[in-house]
Design an enzyme around this catalytic site. Structure first.
Site, PDB file in Angstrom:
ATOM      1  N   LYS A 202       0.810  -1.047  -0.091  1.00  0.00           N
ATOM      2  CA  LYS A 202       0.055   0.081   0.285  1.00  0.00           C
ATOM      3  C   LYS A 202       1.090   1.255  -0.128  1.00  0.00           C
ATOM      4  O   LYS A 202       0.806   2.129  -0.826  1.00  0.00           O
ATOM      5  CB  LYS A 202      -0.931   0.033   1.225  1.00  0.00           C
ATOM      6  CG  LYS A 202      -1.898   1.340   1.030  1.00  0.00           C
ATOM      7  CD  LYS A 202      -2.466   1.383   2.584  1.00  0.00           C
ATOM      8  CE  LYS A 202      -1.681   2.236   3.494  1.00  0.00           C
ATOM      9  NZ  LYS A 202      -2.190   2.714   4.869  1.00  0.00           N
TER      10      LYS A 202
ATOM     11  N   ASP B 132      -6.116   0.795  -0.042  1.00  0.00           N
ATOM     12  CA  ASP B 132      -6.189   0.677   1.509  1.00  0.00           C
ATOM     13  C   ASP B 132      -7.593   0.283   1.768  1.00  0.00           C
ATOM     14  O   ASP B 132      -8.049  -0.415   0.947  1.00  0.00           O
ATOM     15  CB  ASP B 132      -6.040   2.232   1.900  1.00  0.00           C
ATOM     16  CG  ASP B 132      -7.150   2.872   1.702  1.00  0.00           C
ATOM     17  OD1 ASP B 132      -7.946   2.625   0.895  1.00  0.00           O
ATOM     18  OD2 ASP B 132      -7.210   4.150   2.336  1.00  0.00           O
TER      19      ASP B 132
END
Ligand code: SF4
Length: 210
Positions: A118, A137
């Site tokens: 991420k 996310d």
């Protein structure tokens, strides 16, 4: 995506985007702000990042700070002790292994302490203007599933599924659009479907309450 882009114009940007804009896409500050942002409210992330960068703005200066001092500066971000440890170790590795610069490949970025896909994807998109990455996310994972773009249970799985499901031109924008929408409208519990500009096109998969 176009409808979301128009609707988002009046909404507040996510903290890391703000820092990226304010700091002229500085890779180091984007990396550290993203590390601090995990499971933390945006306003808290922004304030903590601002305090930290006021004391140290480069890997070399930040690596010289003590862990306790970093903790004090970033408190009250969640898991501030772990994050302070990662920030310090990350800065030390940037200095020792990468000449004090943030690397520009996913493979190198994920070798840094505390950096997963991420964070690495967001750094590549915001700092290095990559058009080849999607940053997933919790908001992107949740909303992509509600919209029926993907049918997945884990963010890592969602990232790979989105590369197949979404037109390539939108890849760098997905995170900004869905995080902004997730913080304001398509919230984790009680999404505001009645105020949503894409309600007519959303199957609202898994949504039980408005
Ligand atoms: S209609 Fe509801 S579930 Fe679908 S994107 Fe909008 S807020 Fe989220």
């Amino acid at each position: 995506m176009r409808a979301l882009a128009r609707a988002m114009a009046s909404l507040e940007l996510p903290a890391v985007e703000k820092i990226s804009n304010d700091q002229k896409e500085d890779p180091f500050q984007i990396l550290i702000a993203t590390l601090l942002s995990a499971r933390t409210q945006d306003a808290t992330t922004h304030a903590a990042s601002t305090r930290l960068f006021a004391v140290a703005r480069t890997p070399r200066t930040m690596a010289k700070l003590g862990e306790r001092e970093i903790e004090r500066l970033i408190y009250p971000v969640s898991f501030y002790r772990n994050k302070a440890e990662h920030v310090k170790a990350c800065c030390e590795m940037l200095v020792d292994r990468f000449g004090g610069r943030v690397p520009s490949t996913l493979e190198e970025l994920v070798t840094l302490p505390g950096v997963g896909r991420k964070t690495a994807n967001l750094v590549l998109i915001l700092a290095f203007k990559s058009l080849d990455n999607i940053c997933v996310d919790t908001h992107v994972h949740r909303i992509s599933n509600r919209l029926g773009w993907v049918k997945t249970t884990q963010p890592e799985e969602t990232e790979q599924a989105l590369y197949q499901a979404i037109d390539r031109r939108w890849w760098p924008d997905i995170n900004l659009y869905l995080v902004t929408w997730g913080q304001n409208v398509c919230r984790p519990t009680s999404p505001r479907c009645g105020d949503c500009v894409i309600v007519d096109r959303c199957p609202r998969i898994g949504v039980r309450r408005k």
